[in-house]
Design an enzyme around this catalytic site. Sequence first.
Site, PDB file in Angstrom:
ATOM      1  CB  CYS A 131      86.079  37.177 -18.900  1.00  0.00           C
ATOM      2  SG  CYS A 131      85.396  35.990 -17.706  1.00  0.00           S
ATOM      3  CG  ASP A 200      88.642  36.779 -10.837  1.00  0.00           C
ATOM      4  OD1 ASP A 200      88.803  37.011 -12.044  1.00  0.00           O
ATOM      5  OD2 ASP A 200      87.607  36.275 -10.365  1.00  0.00           O
TER       6      ASP A 200
HETATM    7  C1  RUB Z   1      85.270  35.837 -13.976  1.00  0.00           C
HETATM    8  C2  RUB Z   1      86.298  36.893 -14.218  1.00  0.00           C
HETATM    9  C3  RUB Z   1      85.844  38.314 -14.096  1.00  0.00           C
HETATM   10  C4  RUB Z   1      86.132  38.812 -12.669  1.00  0.00           C
HETATM   11  C5  RUB Z   1      85.483  40.166 -12.395  1.00  0.00           C
HETATM   12  O1  RUB Z   1      85.822  34.550 -13.872  1.00  0.00           O
HETATM   13  O2  RUB Z   1      87.464  36.636 -14.435  1.00  0.00           O
HETATM   14  O3  RUB Z   1      86.537  39.151 -14.987  1.00  0.00           O
HETATM   15  O4  RUB Z   1      85.646  37.892 -11.723  1.00  0.00           O
HETATM   16  O5  RUB Z   1      84.069  40.032 -12.413  1.00  0.00           O
HETATM   17  P1  RUB Z   1      84.854  33.289 -13.572  1.00  0.00           P
HETATM   18  P2  RUB Z   1      83.151  41.072 -11.602  1.00  0.00           P
HETATM   19  O6  RUB Z   1      83.796  33.291 -14.632  1.00  0.00           O
HETATM   20  O7  RUB Z   1      85.777  32.103 -13.656  1.00  0.00           O
HETATM   21  O8  RUB Z   1      84.292  33.477 -12.177  1.00  0.00           O
HETATM   22  O9  RUB Z   1      83.495  42.419 -12.146  1.00  0.00           O
HETATM   23  O10 RUB Z   1      81.740  40.653 -11.920  1.00  0.00           O
HETATM   24  O11 RUB Z   1      83.474  40.942 -10.165  1.00  0.00           O
END
Ligand code: RUB
Length: 319
Positions: A131, A200
């Site tokens: 991701c 998340d």
């Molecule tokens: C994004 C996702 C990321 C976390 C952490 O999912 O799973 O790994 O949100 O991101 P989506 P960050 O694309 O469905 O929002 O470190 O930028 O908070």
Amino acid sequence: MDEPDLHPELVETATAIAEMEVRGAATIADAAARALEKQAQASDAATPVAFREELAAGARRLLDTRPTAVSLPNSLRYILRRTDGDTVEELRNAAIAGAQEFRDRLESAQDDLGAIGANRLQDGDTILFHCHSTDVLSCIRTAREQGTALSAIVKETRPRKQGHITAQQLQEIGVPVTLIVDGAAGRYLDEADHVFVGADSVTADGSVVNKIGTRQLAVTARERDTPIVVAAQTVKLDPTTLSGHTVEIEMRDEQEVISSSERNAIGDITVENPAFDVTPPRYVDAIVTERGQFPPESIVFLMRELFGEQAMEPWEAGN
Ligand code: RUB
């Protein structure tokens, strides 16, 4: 009672979050804080009660977008719990100050976390990514600024291919990238020194809620003894899980998985599209936060220290 009028920018932000134009837990939290600040700035509420109700309605609208990233409610809690005062002006100033403070802390937490995560990396290491996470990228960016040479294997991350964002950002900071389809991760784990993922939400038992596919990756990484590191600033800790609440996993539209024509060609099938999964703590080596690196099982102590016993949510009626 009718819901108060919401500022168009707040409504636009809510739509952008729901439609994933704004995405990723930290970015969502920042956008929500900005939106609530705008609502506070522009409010023409006549009484303190009306002002509070307006902000609470704004918070509910933002919360109604995506259910899984706890950074969203945590940002709203931070601001609303600091919105104190006897007059509309006092409340307005407190809400604006709270929102600005929250956003500053988000930024500095990401920098501090990056410095800690970078310490895990050594010259010549290969990292496997799933991701796109700004917390993860902060670790890699800091390591690069320190002159550490790294290479990357990036999972595409179906269905929305956030791996492409990671690939682009890594190559911009001088990390050579090999992009792979999700199913190839097992094969490439042999070449990886670390797996880095974001979060998340992190629950009180140290489980990590992150983009669908994280669990499968972590289980395979554990089997190969490849360390799996979660980069998650403390705004990702879910205080409601201290009292037994569970994290809701967002189910997204089937169109992200299959087009209508493909589906019609197949016939009568069910399509499901969960956006996140839960990785139990036994598959995670470390959670890197701005407060240090923790074994997942001990994260509950940090959670208690930071959030304590939770009172009624500030966006509920009667607050
Ligand atoms: C994004 C996702 C990321 C976390 C952490 O999912 O799973 O790994 O949100 O991101 P989506 P960050 O694309 O469905 O929002 O470190 O930028 O908070």
